[in-house]
Design a protein around this motif. Structure first.
Motif, mmCIF file in Angstrom:
data_model
loop_
_atom_site.group_PDB
_atom_site.id
_atom_site.type_symbol
_atom_site.label_atom_id
_atom_site.label_comp_id
_atom_site.label_asym_id
_atom_site.label_seq_id
_atom_site.Cartn_x
_atom_site.Cartn_y
_atom_site.Cartn_z
ATOM 1 N N PHE A 395 0.839 -1.195 0.000
ATOM 2 C CA PHE A 395 0.000 0.000 0.000
ATOM 3 C C PHE A 395 0.875 1.247 0.000
ATOM 4 O O PHE A 395 1.862 1.319 0.731
ATOM 5 C CB PHE A 395 -0.903 0.018 1.232
ATOM 6 C CG PHE A 395 -1.763 1.250 1.343
ATOM 7 C CD1 PHE A 395 -2.988 1.316 0.710
ATOM 8 C CD2 PHE A 395 -1.331 2.357 2.075
ATOM 9 C CE1 PHE A 395 -3.778 2.453 0.797
ATOM 10 C CE2 PHE A 395 -2.104 3.499 2.167
ATOM 11 C CZ PHE A 395 -3.333 3.546 1.528
ATOM 12 N N ARG A 396 0.501 2.204 -0.814
ATOM 13 C CA ARG A 396 1.155 3.510 -0.794
ATOM 14 C C ARG A 396 0.107 4.608 -0.737
ATOM 15 O O ARG A 396 -0.863 4.601 -1.484
ATOM 16 C CB ARG A 396 2.048 3.702 -2.033
ATOM 17 C CG ARG A 396 3.349 2.903 -1.977
ATOM 18 C CD ARG A 396 4.220 3.353 -0.828
ATOM 19 N NE ARG A 396 5.507 2.671 -0.762
ATOM 20 C CZ ARG A 396 5.739 1.552 -0.076
ATOM 21 N NH1 ARG A 396 4.739 0.944 0.562
ATOM 22 N NH2 ARG A 396 6.944 1.020 -0.041
ATOM 23 N N PHE A 397 0.335 5.554 0.172
ATOM 24 C CA PHE A 397 -0.571 6.675 0.359
ATOM 25 C C PHE A 397 -0.540 7.572 -0.874
ATOM 26 O O PHE A 397 0.476 7.683 -1.560
ATOM 27 C CB PHE A 397 -0.146 7.478 1.586
ATOM 28 C CG PHE A 397 -1.278 8.126 2.323
ATOM 29 C CD1 PHE A 397 -1.874 7.488 3.396
ATOM 30 C CD2 PHE A 397 -1.752 9.378 1.954
ATOM 31 C CE1 PHE A 397 -2.910 8.091 4.098
ATOM 32 C CE2 PHE A 397 -2.785 9.989 2.640
ATOM 33 C CZ PHE A 397 -3.373 9.347 3.719
ATOM 34 N N ASP A 398 -1.664 8.178 -1.168
ATOM 35 C CA ASP A 398 -1.791 9.122 -2.274
ATOM 36 C C ASP A 398 -0.607 10.088 -2.296
ATOM 37 O O ASP A 398 -0.356 10.808 -1.336
ATOM 38 C CB ASP A 398 -3.102 9.897 -2.107
ATOM 39 C CG ASP A 398 -3.344 10.912 -3.176
ATOM 40 O OD1 ASP A 398 -2.682 11.972 -3.122
ATOM 41 O OD2 ASP A 398 -4.177 10.675 -4.060
ATOM 42 N N ALA A 399 0.128 10.103 -3.402
ATOM 43 C CA ALA A 399 1.360 10.900 -3.477
ATOM 44 C C ALA A 399 1.103 12.392 -3.331
ATOM 45 O O ALA A 399 1.878 13.099 -2.681
ATOM 46 C CB ALA A 399 2.077 10.629 -4.803
ATOM 47 N N SER A 400 0.018 12.886 -3.912
ATOM 48 C CA SER A 400 -0.230 14.326 -3.831
ATOM 49 C C SER A 400 -0.532 14.774 -2.407
ATOM 50 O O SER A 400 -0.309 15.931 -2.056
ATOM 51 C CB SER A 400 -1.380 14.728 -4.769
ATOM 52 O OG SER A 400 -2.594 14.124 -4.393
#
Length: 439
Positions: A395-400
């Motif tokens: 899982f990766r958090f929304d980059a923006s």
């Protein structure tokens, strides 16, 4: 971009530079909440501040009501559209809440490095170690100190479609990203119409749905390590790996034969409100749409049933290399006070008991592995919980939401609009990169 479970856009993170100006305009040192309390027994009242508003705020308060009565602690919740700026001002002025629900990990990290936040109690960290992945724990960790537990979550990158339309035409749900591109061509050839509908319109936040597309492709093409380097600007937007992601998205979104079903040409993407494609899905005008797990509410409001055997269903944007990697969002809970009552509330909010209580009320999910997926209010949300709970999922958090707002909700949003409207990739990437604050 922080979105509520029904897709309402909440205020973006305030620019670090703007926060700095606001902070210097106030006098006083770091606040501790409750007028400066810390480490005491508590007074039976715990204040909580966040962006969650309206019906969702009512459900939030309902989720902890029984626990309040059982523990004789009154949780007083306050929401604000100006949370991202006001939380810093209040902390600096010594008027911070006991607890804040942060929609962006970057804002929590900023306040932690300024010594406003208290490290999380050991009981909270124990809960997170047991019920969340290391990826999630990292979003509440600053310089090796754990400050905040995750709360709710969303999974981005679902592709919405009609199961009956697929069955009638013999179309199969793609197993890889290349197969999805091939499916797009097949739908175009067999129907003579654009397969995809898309909408970037969102008032001052216009462009954010495009950033979700790019984030999905960076993670799937380049992998989590490159994604993390990109978020930290160790790899700039102008890097060939980021350009490759833009070009992959452009194969669909900038192709006039593939978009914009029911709304016009490619240029109509930026003027179409992000919720409107739900109606095109519901009436069969549009075959494919990229949007997060919360979109089931929009489809239902458009008069369609969301189910595997219903009018509309969704599959996750397929992998490129077979790995299970997803992007998403959520909240992190941090505290300005460490009195006993505050610590008790923090422990409860990090527990499976709270997660099950809130999710059972409908409309949201959590990445807490102690959550029963059956408590979700829709099949898509159940599927999203199972994705988050799968130990094989990266899982990766929304980059923006992780980048400084001058980039994340500034040049990145604007760049997506310019790019869809015809600007070339190299020019747009240079423009987005120019938004990074100088050291």
């Amino acid at each position: 971009m922080r979105i509520t479970s029904r897709g309402r856009v909440l205020a973006p993170i305030a620019a670090i530079g703007v926060m700095g100006l606001a902070l210097t305009a106030c006098s006083g040192g770091p606040g501790t909440g409750n007028g400066g309390s810390g480490g005491g027994e508590g007074d039976g009242e715990v204040t909580v501040y966040g962006t969650i508003a309206d019906t969702e705020a009512e459900l939030l308060e309902q989720s902890w009501a029984d626990w309040e009565e059982e523990n004789d602690i009154d949780i007083v919740y306050e929401s604000s559209k100006e949370f991202e700026t006001q939380i810093s001002v209040r902390a600096q002025g010594g008027n911070a809440p006991d607890i804040a629900i942060f929609p962006q990990p970057g804002l929590l990290a900023d306040l932690a490095t300024r010594d406003f936040l208290k490290p999380a109690p050991q009981a909270v960290e124990d809960n997170v170690d047991e019920y969340w992945s290391e990826d999630w724990k990292a979003y509440g960790t600053v310089e090796d100190t754990f400050y905040g537990a995750p709360l709710m979550a969303s999974v981005k990158g679902f592709i919405w479609y009609s199961p009956s339309q697929f069955e009638e035409n013999g179309w199969a749900v793609p197993a890889t990203y290349d197969e999805m591109v091939e499916l797009t061509a097949t739908i175009r050839e067999s129907t003579g119409t654009a397969p995809w509908c898309a909408g970037f319109g969102s008032d001052a936040a216009t462009g954010w749905p495009g950033t979700d597309w790019v984030e999905d492709l960076v993670l799937r093409q380049a992998g989590p390590e490159v994604y993390d380097q990109w978020v930290a600007n160790e790899i700039p937007f102008t890097d060939p790996q980021i350009a490759e992601a833009f070009d992959a998205v452009g194969e669909i979104l900038k192709n006039p034969e593939y978009v914009n079903a029911g709304f016009g040409d490619v240029a109509s993407i930026t003027t179409t409100p992000f919720g409107d494609p739900a109606s095109a899905l519901a009436d069969g005008t549009c075959a494919l749409h990229h949007q997060a797990s919360f979109y089931d509410g929009f489809v239902t409001d458009a008069g369609a049933t969301v189910a595997e055997d219903g009018d509309i269903w969704a599959f996750l944007t397929p992998s490129i290399d077979g790995s299970k990697a997803v992007t998403g969002g959520g909240e992190i809970v941090g505290a300005f006070s460490d009195d006993a009552d505050t610590q008790a509330v923090l422990e409860y909010l990090s527990s499976p008991e709270w997660a099950n209580s809130r999710v059972a009320l409908g409309g949201v999910i959590s990445a807490n592995t102690g959550l029963d997926p059956a408590n979700a209010s829709s099949g898509i949300l159940t599927q999203a919980i199972e994705i988050l709970q799968d130990p094989e999922t990266t899982f990766r958090f929304d980059a923006s939401d992780l980048m400084p707002s001058a980039v994340g909700v500034g040049t990145f949003f604007k760049g997506m609009v310019d790019w869809v409207n015809g600007s070339d990739t190299a020019t747009v990437l240079e423009q987005i990169e120019s938004g990074w604050p100088s050291e």
